[in-house]
Design a protein around this motif. Structure first.
Motif, mmCIF file in Angstrom:
data_model
loop_
_atom_site.group_PDB
_atom_site.id
_atom_site.type_symbol
_atom_site.label_atom_id
_atom_site.label_comp_id
_atom_site.label_asym_id
_atom_site.label_seq_id
_atom_site.Cartn_x
_atom_site.Cartn_y
_atom_site.Cartn_z
ATOM 1 N N PRO A 195 1.077 -1.804 -0.211
ATOM 2 C CA PRO A 195 -0.204 -0.182 0.677
ATOM 3 C C PRO A 195 0.883 1.367 -0.112
ATOM 4 C CG PRO A 195 -0.286 -0.671 2.118
ATOM 5 C CD PRO A 195 0.688 -1.950 1.388
ATOM 6 N N GLN A 196 0.688 2.447 -0.427
ATOM 7 C CA GLN A 196 0.722 3.750 -0.581
ATOM 8 C C GLN A 196 0.420 4.642 -0.438
ATOM 9 O OE1 GLN A 196 2.834 3.452 -4.556
ATOM 10 N NE2 GLN A 196 4.822 2.360 -4.014
ATOM 11 N N ILE A 197 -0.013 5.666 -0.081
ATOM 12 C CA ILE A 197 -0.507 6.293 1.086
ATOM 13 C C ILE A 197 -0.203 8.286 -0.280
ATOM 14 C CG2 ILE A 197 -1.221 8.437 2.560
ATOM 15 C CD1 ILE A 197 -2.998 5.785 2.562
ATOM 16 N N SER A 198 -0.559 9.023 -0.423
ATOM 17 C CA SER A 198 -0.662 10.481 -0.632
ATOM 18 C C SER A 198 -1.627 11.014 -0.601
ATOM 19 C CB SER A 198 -0.752 9.805 -2.499
ATOM 20 O OG SER A 198 -1.257 9.465 -3.564
ATOM 21 N N LEU A 199 -0.502 12.192 -0.345
ATOM 22 C CA LEU A 199 -1.869 13.363 -0.209
ATOM 23 C C LEU A 199 -2.297 14.017 -1.510
ATOM 24 C CD1 LEU A 199 -3.890 15.920 1.232
ATOM 25 C CD2 LEU A 199 -1.165 15.996 1.834
ATOM 26 N N GLU A 200 -3.056 14.586 -1.965
ATOM 27 C CA GLU A 200 -3.189 14.743 -3.710
ATOM 28 C C GLU A 200 -4.321 15.356 -4.188
ATOM 29 O OE1 GLU A 200 -4.582 11.141 -6.726
ATOM 30 O OE2 GLU A 200 -2.937 10.546 -5.043
ATOM 31 N N PRO A 201 -4.107 16.590 -4.899
ATOM 32 C CA PRO A 201 -5.624 16.959 -5.443
ATOM 33 C C PRO A 201 -6.388 16.569 -6.325
ATOM 34 C CG PRO A 201 -3.595 17.792 -7.307
ATOM 35 C CD PRO A 201 -3.029 17.137 -6.127
ATOM 36 N N ARG A 202 -7.603 16.067 -5.975
ATOM 37 C CA ARG A 202 -8.325 15.363 -6.585
ATOM 38 C C ARG A 202 -9.560 16.549 -7.906
ATOM 39 N NH1 ARG A 202 -9.435 9.728 -6.476
ATOM 40 N NH2 ARG A 202 -7.050 9.350 -6.692
ATOM 41 N N GLY A 203 -10.413 16.660 -8.529
ATOM 42 C CA GLY A 203 -11.044 17.230 -9.173
ATOM 43 C C GLY A 203 -12.172 16.797 -8.615
#
Length: 377
Positions: free
Chosen positions: A35-43
């Motif tokens: 598993p990999q976690i990221s904080l990212e923008p989502r439209g």
């Protein structure tokens, strides 16, 4: 009127979809690796007719979130066995929280802009025979928020309106908003207490002092007035917390001593099913056992004759649909079930949450219930 948001920040989980060879319909802990976690923008696209768009205020971190981001060191598979679907683009995590309605879909008529809403985590279909017979928690078409559909770890969330519990139409104090973020685990605990029909004469044993275990002990003591409530938990911080509402608190090594008086109700909230074989001989006639904790491991019982002879009931307990969340809110407002009691810390942003989930074991060691303040994110 403020401009409607077109984007958001979100905590996204991705994993390699690699089922264990030879398995049929593998659960997550036999399907998803690394598993990999990221904080990212989502439209944010057009709002679906059946959804509400919500500005998130607070979210709660659950063991399921942690177990989906943890993996077995040897195999790389995630620890969680709760239903999950992680598409290639990732899944927005989070199924506990509270927010303010920004916009309602065209088919939503019971919620208005600025309403404060908390959320159920199980999207039942409400039309199948199981739902119509009053068991929406067991709906075969159910999807789980934050694991099978995108969830609440975001600045803005688009959520099916059927999952929204109207909390208030007027501004709430910050503590009341935080309390509403805890309704999901409290509702799960209340449902287990109802399934085991706790009586004032009962001795209740709670295995596991995580958030749901703490709420279960609180409810057994203060809502159901059980004669004796004891909790077994390895972590000191959680034991010390539970002393406020339990008659006895012990470590797993002290379990034999804790069982000397016998028990009527067992609420298994730890996921360590191996302990039940030790507990069963101490369960009194007509005893009741509810299983809440998941770890994907089998249950082995040597004392089946004791179970048969004494008419001991063993039930699974999932979710909170059918009224427990509304009941938890009412009990909190009447001072019976203080929803903030198990909360031991608050993260200040999604950035802090993303950092924590890179090493999710840290979320467990020093805390019980963690909230995330999303109001300033």
């Amino acid at each position: 009127m403020s401009a409607r948001p077109t984007g958001r920040q979100a905590i996204v989980l991705r994993a390699t979809d690699e089922p264990v060879a030879g398995t049929t319909n593998p659960p997550p802990h036999q399907r998803y690796r690394h598993p990999q976690i990221s904080l990212e923008p989502r439209g944010l696209g057009p709002l679906a007719p059946e959804n509400v768009r919500v500005e998130m205020l607070y979210a709660g971190l659950c063991g399921t979130d942690i177990h989906l981001t943890e993996c077995d060191r040897d195999t790389g598979y995630v620890r969680s066995s709760a239903p999950a679907h992680l598409p290639p683009e990732g899944r927005i995590l989070g199924h506990e929280g509270v927010g303010r309605v920004l916009e309602s879909g065209t088919d939503v008529h019971h919620l208005q802009t600025d309403d404060i809403v908390a959320f159920a985590s199980i999207q039942a279909c409400w039309v199948c025979d199981t739902c119509k017979q009053g068991a929406p928690n067991q709906c075969p078409e159910a999807r789980l928020l934050g694991t099978e559909i995108d969830g609440l770890f975001a600045t803005v969330a688009d959520i099916p309106a059927v999952l929204a519990l109207h909390v208030s139409s007027t501004p709430l104090a910050d503590e009341e908003i935080q309390a509403a973020a805890c309704l999901e685990p409290a509702g799960c605990a209340l449902l287990a207490c109802e399934k085991t029909a706790i009586r004032p004469s009962d001795r209740v044993l709670v295995l596991g002092g995580g958030p749901i275990g703490q709420y279960a002990a609180l409810a057994a003591s203060r809502r159901y007035n059980a004669a004796h409530v004891q909790l077994i938990e390895p972590l000191r911080v959680r034991r010390e917390l539970a002393r406020q509402w339990c008659d006895e608190v012990a470590t797993p090594d002290q379990l034999d001593h804790a069982l000397r008086g016998g028990v009527d109700v067992v609420l298994e909230c730890s996921g360590d099913l191996s302990v039940l074989d030790t507990v069963f001989p101490a369960i009194r006639p007509e005893g009741r056992v509810a299983l809440l904790g998941r770890n994907g491991q089998p249950l082995h019982l040597k004392n089946v004759d004791h179970m048969i002879t004494n008419a001991i009931q063993l039930v699974g307990s999932r979710g909170h649909l059918g009224g427990p969340q509304a009941q938890a809110l009412a009990l909190h407002r009447n001072g019976i079930l203080p929803l903030l009691a198990p909360v031991t810390g608050t993260l200040s942003s999604l950035d802090e949450l993303a950092e924590l989930l890179q090493d999710p074991a840290r979320a467990v060691q020093g805390h019980c219930k963690l909230l995330i303040d999303l109001s300033a994110t």
